[in-house]
Design a protein around this motif. Structure first.
Motif, short mmCIF file in Angstrom:
data_model
loop_
_atom_site.label_atom_id
_atom_site.label_comp_id
_atom_site.label_asym_id
_atom_site.label_seq_id
_atom_site.Cartn_x
_atom_site.Cartn_y
_atom_site.Cartn_z
N GLU A 1 0.80 -1.26 0.06
CA GLU A 1 0.06 -0.14 0.05
C GLU A 1 0.84 1.30 -0.13
OE1 GLU A 1 -4.20 1.55 1.92
OE2 GLU A 1 -3.03 -0.18 2.78
N PHE A 2 0.36 2.30 -0.79
CA PHE A 2 1.23 3.48 -0.91
C PHE A 2 1.39 3.99 0.57
CE2 PHE A 2 1.15 8.01 -1.15
CZ PHE A 2 2.37 8.21 -1.75
N ASN A 3 2.68 4.38 0.92
CA ASN A 3 2.74 5.01 2.18
C ASN A 3 3.49 6.53 2.17
OD1 ASN A 3 4.10 5.53 4.58
ND2 ASN A 3 4.27 3.54 4.92
N ARG A 4 2.62 7.25 2.20
CA ARG A 4 3.34 8.75 2.17
C ARG A 4 4.53 8.91 3.11
NH1 ARG A 4 3.47 14.00 4.06
NH2 ARG A 4 3.22 15.48 2.56
N ASP A 5 4.56 8.37 4.31
CA ASP A 5 5.72 8.67 5.04
C ASP A 5 6.78 8.18 4.59
OD1 ASP A 5 4.11 9.76 6.85
OD2 ASP A 5 3.89 8.09 8.20
N LYS A 6 6.77 6.90 3.90
CA LYS A 6 8.08 6.36 3.22
C LYS A 6 8.66 7.25 2.18
CE LYS A 6 9.06 1.81 1.90
NZ LYS A 6 8.75 0.36 1.37
N LEU A 7 7.71 7.66 1.28
CA LEU A 7 8.01 8.56 0.28
C LEU A 7 8.81 9.77 0.91
CD1 LEU A 7 8.06 9.55 -2.75
CD2 LEU A 7 5.72 10.47 -2.14
N LEU A 8 8.02 10.39 1.90
CA LEU A 8 8.70 11.65 2.62
C LEU A 8 10.13 11.36 3.08
CD1 LEU A 8 7.96 14.40 3.64
CD2 LEU A 8 7.15 13.53 5.75
N THR A 9 10.33 10.00 3.69
CA THR A 9 11.42 9.72 4.35
C THR A 9 12.70 9.72 3.40
OG1 THR A 9 10.22 8.56 6.24
CG2 THR A 9 12.79 8.19 6.02
N PRO B 1 3.47 1.39 -10.54
CA PRO B 1 4.85 0.81 -10.30
C PRO B 1 5.82 1.74 -9.61
CG PRO B 1 4.48 0.81 -12.70
CD PRO B 1 2.99 1.52 -12.08
N SER B 2 6.53 1.16 -8.63
CA SER B 2 7.36 1.97 -7.96
C SER B 2 8.29 3.01 -8.66
CB SER B 2 8.27 1.01 -6.89
OG SER B 2 8.94 0.31 -7.59
N THR B 3 8.67 2.37 -9.61
CA THR B 3 9.64 2.94 -10.71
C THR B 3 8.95 4.41 -11.31
OG1 THR B 3 8.73 1.56 -12.82
CG2 THR B 3 10.69 1.09 -11.81
N VAL B 4 7.74 4.37 -11.33
CA VAL B 4 7.05 5.65 -11.93
C VAL B 4 7.15 6.52 -10.94
CG1 VAL B 4 4.81 6.46 -12.32
CG2 VAL B 4 5.40 4.44 -13.40
N ILE B 5 7.05 6.15 -9.50
CA ILE B 5 7.14 7.25 -8.39
C ILE B 5 8.64 7.60 -8.30
CG2 ILE B 5 6.76 7.58 -5.89
CD1 ILE B 5 4.59 5.31 -5.98
N GLY B 6 9.53 6.71 -8.22
CA GLY B 6 10.91 7.25 -8.38
C GLY B 6 11.15 8.13 -9.45
N ASP B 7 10.74 8.00 -10.60
CA ASP B 7 11.04 8.92 -11.72
C ASP B 7 10.44 10.14 -11.46
OD1 ASP B 7 12.50 6.81 -13.04
OD2 ASP B 7 10.81 6.34 -14.47
N MET B 8 9.04 10.35 -10.78
CA MET B 8 8.38 11.36 -10.47
C MET B 8 9.27 12.22 -9.68
SD MET B 8 4.81 10.91 -9.80
CE MET B 8 3.51 10.24 -10.96
#
Ligand SMILES: [Zn+2]
Length: 179
Positions: free
Chosen positions: A58-66, A102-109
């Protein structure tokens, strides 16, 4: 929803609009006056991230933020930049209206945005996210950034930040002097 800047428990809504399956609210903290964004949506449209090994999480905003915060650590960025960047990416993810991303899409963003903001942060993020295993690929990336940004740098404003030292550590063997 506590203020992400000072932790105060109360905020007022200054803007509210519908986005896809939810409502985006722009809020202002009643204590420190900082602005932040919240999204209200049905649980059923929760977002899942497809990892490299195909597992769903599940998408986790905190993880992205960290991850972003780590990349931006001690960089000369205005207060709130990391939170805003995270907000923007989260909003864009939900705008896509998909159940899985895909996690790659988020990483690219993230990389795309960091690249135009701060190249050290970008390199840090890229080195973790892309798992640069061979130094050549990383060096190419650094070289590209340096040649792109050489004309825009202001050496005097970065005297305390030692970005060169960091680059040398990351891309060993690269010698560069900036005067
Ligand atoms: Zn606050």
């Amino acid at each position: 929803m506590n203020c992400p800047y000072c932790g105060y428990h109360s905020s007022k809504v200054i803007d509210s609009r519908e986005v896809n399956d939810g409502i985006r609210r722009r809020r202002q903290c009643l204590s420190c006056n900082s602005r932040f964004t919240t999204y209200e949506r049905l649980q059923s449209v929760s977002l899942f991230v497809i990892k490299k090994d195909e597992r769903r999480e599940e998408f986790n905003r905190d993880k992205l933020l960290t991850g972003i915060r780590k990349a931006c650590e001690k960089r000369p960025l205005p207060t709130g930049t990391v939170d805003k960047l995270t907000d923007d990416i989260e909003a864009e993810l939900y705008r896509l209206g998909k159940a899985e991303i895909p996690s790659t899409v988020i990483g690219d963003m993230v990389m795309e945005r960091l690249k135009s903001m701060d190249y050290i942060a970008y390199i840090r993020f890229a080195s973790v996210y892309r798992e640069f295993t061979d130094i050549t690929t990383l060096k190419q990336e650094v070289d590209t950034l340096i040649s792109n940004e050489a004309g825009e740098l202001h050496p005097t404003s970065q005297l305390q930040l030692l970005p060169d030292e960091e680059l040398k550590t990351i891309a060993k063997g690269r010698q560069r002097s900036r005067k």
